[in-house]
Design an enzyme around this catalytic site. Structure first.
Site, mmCIF file in Angstrom:
data_model
loop_
_atom_site.group_PDB
_atom_site.id
_atom_site.type_symbol
_atom_site.label_atom_id
_atom_site.label_comp_id
_atom_site.label_asym_id
_atom_site.label_seq_id
_atom_site.Cartn_x
_atom_site.Cartn_y
_atom_site.Cartn_z
ATOM 1 N N THR A 91 16.394 32.523 36.727
ATOM 2 C CA THR A 91 16.777 33.929 36.586
ATOM 3 C C THR A 91 15.861 34.835 37.389
ATOM 4 O O THR A 91 16.318 35.765 38.072
ATOM 5 C CB THR A 91 16.720 34.342 35.099
ATOM 6 O OG1 THR A 91 17.537 33.448 34.343
ATOM 7 C CG2 THR A 91 17.200 35.762 34.909
ATOM 8 N N THR A 92 14.560 34.570 37.339
ATOM 9 C CA THR A 92 13.577 35.397 38.040
ATOM 10 C C THR A 92 13.769 35.333 39.548
ATOM 11 O O THR A 92 13.388 36.260 40.266
ATOM 12 C CB THR A 92 12.160 34.956 37.642
ATOM 13 O OG1 THR A 92 12.031 35.054 36.215
ATOM 14 C CG2 THR A 92 11.093 35.821 38.291
ATOM 15 N N TYR A 129 18.033 25.336 28.904
ATOM 16 C CA TYR A 129 17.423 26.667 28.943
ATOM 17 C C TYR A 129 18.206 27.561 28.000
ATOM 18 O O TYR A 129 19.372 27.863 28.253
ATOM 19 C CB TYR A 129 17.424 27.203 30.370
ATOM 20 C CG TYR A 129 16.826 28.591 30.568
ATOM 21 C CD1 TYR A 129 16.044 29.201 29.588
ATOM 22 C CD2 TYR A 129 17.045 29.275 31.749
ATOM 23 C CE1 TYR A 129 15.501 30.452 29.773
ATOM 24 C CE2 TYR A 129 16.504 30.540 31.957
ATOM 25 C CZ TYR A 129 15.732 31.125 30.965
ATOM 26 O OH TYR A 129 15.206 32.381 31.162
ATOM 27 N N ARG A 135 20.272 36.905 27.421
ATOM 28 C CA ARG A 135 21.044 36.980 28.660
ATOM 29 C C ARG A 135 22.412 36.319 28.548
ATOM 30 O O ARG A 135 23.359 36.726 29.212
ATOM 31 C CB ARG A 135 20.259 36.336 29.809
ATOM 32 C CG ARG A 135 19.045 37.133 30.259
ATOM 33 C CD ARG A 135 18.392 36.493 31.471
ATOM 34 N NE ARG A 135 17.241 37.244 31.940
ATOM 35 C CZ ARG A 135 17.291 38.251 32.813
ATOM 36 N NH1 ARG A 135 18.460 38.621 33.304
ATOM 37 N NH2 ARG A 135 16.200 38.878 33.191
ATOM 38 N N LYS A 139 13.617 24.846 27.781
ATOM 39 C CA LYS A 139 12.928 26.122 27.951
ATOM 40 C C LYS A 139 13.520 27.058 26.919
ATOM 41 O O LYS A 139 14.670 27.467 27.011
ATOM 42 C CB LYS A 139 13.131 26.663 29.370
ATOM 43 C CG LYS A 139 12.494 28.027 29.602
ATOM 44 C CD LYS A 139 12.802 28.560 30.991
ATOM 45 C CE LYS A 139 12.217 29.968 31.167
ATOM 46 N NZ LYS A 139 12.574 30.563 32.480
ATOM 47 N N ILE A 145 7.221 28.278 31.112
ATOM 48 C CA ILE A 145 7.790 28.590 32.424
ATOM 49 C C ILE A 145 7.729 30.095 32.527
ATOM 50 O O ILE A 145 8.417 30.813 31.809
ATOM 51 C CB ILE A 145 9.215 28.043 32.587
ATOM 52 C CG1 ILE A 145 9.181 26.511 32.566
ATOM 53 C CG2 ILE A 145 9.830 28.542 33.898
ATOM 54 C CD1 ILE A 145 10.550 25.855 32.669
ATOM 55 N N TYR A 178 28.292 34.609 29.026
ATOM 56 C CA TYR A 178 29.520 35.410 28.963
ATOM 57 C C TYR A 178 30.648 34.720 28.176
ATOM 58 O O TYR A 178 31.309 35.351 27.364
ATOM 59 C CB TYR A 178 30.026 35.786 30.369
ATOM 60 C CG TYR A 178 31.127 36.828 30.347
ATOM 61 C CD1 TYR A 178 30.829 38.160 30.090
ATOM 62 C CD2 TYR A 178 32.458 36.473 30.530
ATOM 63 C CE1 TYR A 178 31.838 39.119 30.033
ATOM 64 C CE2 TYR A 178 33.465 37.425 30.479
ATOM 65 C CZ TYR A 178 33.153 38.744 30.232
ATOM 66 O OH TYR A 178 34.146 39.684 30.167
#
Length: 293
Positions: free
Chosen positions: A46-47, A135, A140, A164, A206, A109
């Site tokens: 994502t980052t 993850y 999100r 994660k 992470i 989503y």
């Protein structure tokens, strides 16, 4: 120590002013992280603003990261999305040499049921030649991977080696630690709670803030993993305000502001993200100077 114990960094993707990928900045960042003694690197999570990169850009970034890393640290590729068939195919056809595992966020989503999440990761597991990390980031994705589903996947698929966890739910962390297979890794997905998560058995983090402050963060994490919490605590507390600033106006805009100040890469982001406001930027500069003095 397992190569995924300690500090992993979710690498930002540096951009030029025209929006193209800044490979010189990426090279400087990778070397900065290696010199900062982190344990492994995560490319295009994502980052890394992966959702705004096309497939050609992603492949080149993975290749370039492996080239610059040159075997110095373990590498993890972020490959996620909300179309199971597409992601399974991407993982099956992932041909970039030099990578040790794949990190895949739970589908966003769609809001699948727990059975849907299980079947999604089952398909990814069966498509992957590399070990997989789950993850879980409900903030999100709009859905949570429950402790029961996590441990079910960990038990049923030996190439699913860890998760994660960014749910922020310590009841869930406790259940995972109690019920998981012994060798399955719980990893903090949130910088602020890495220390308390390690205290109950997590094997590291992470990180986002590790992009800018790899040496300070990785030293603190190693002290935690060694059980030396007395020495780790002041280092943890010293990073609290910096960490808060990194997320005050969204990730990775905050950490890119710090990286620009450190002369590692510029702070450009791709829409719909925008740079931090000037007031926050000034505060980030001041806090970065305080910590690195």
């Amino acid at each position: 120590m397992n190569k995924f114990h300690g500090t992993g960094v979710a690498i930002v993707t540096p951009f030029n002013a025209d929006g193209t990928v800044d490979y010189n900045g990426l090279k400087k960042l990778i070397n900065h992280l290696i010199e900062g003694k982190v344990e492994y690197l995560v490319s295009l999570g994502t980052t890394g603003e992966a959702s705004t990169l096309n497939n050609t850009e992603k492949k080149r970034i993975w290749e370039f990261t492996a080239e610059i890393n040159n075997g110095r640290l373990p590498l993890v590729a972020g490959i996620g999305g909300n179309d199971t068939a597409e992601i399974a195919n991407s993982i099956k056809n992932f041909e970039v040499n030099g990578y040790d595992a794949i990190l895949s966020a739970s589908p966003y989503y769609n809001k699948p049921t727990q059975e849907g999440i299980y079947q999604h990761y089952k398909a990814l597991s069966e498509s992957s030649a590399l070990p997989l990390f789950l993850y879980n980031v409900p903030g999100r994705t709009a859905s949570n991977v429950s402790a029961e589903t996590t441990c079910r996947l960990a038990t049923d698929f030996k190439n699913i080696i860890g998760t994660k966890e960014a749910s922020g739910n310590f009841d869930q962390f406790n259940q995972i630690m109690r019920d998981k297979p012994a060798d399955f890794m719980l990893i903090s997905g949130d910088d602020p709670v890495a220390m308390p998560m390690i205290s109950i058995g997590a094997v590291g983090v992470i990180s986002v803030i590790g992009n800018a402050l790899p040496l300070q963060l990785s030293e603190m994490i190693r002290l935690c993993l060694a059980g030396n919490y007395a020495a780790a605590l002041p280092k943890h507390l010293n990073l609290i305000e910096f960490t808060r600033m990194m997320f005050a106006e969204g990730n990775p805009a905050g950490v890119k502001a710090a990286l620009k100040h450190l002369d590692i890469c510029d702070d450009h982001v791709r829409l719909p993200l925008v740079k931090v406001t000037d007031g926050l930027r000034q505060a980030i500069v001041a806090e970065t100077n305080r910590i690195t003095a």
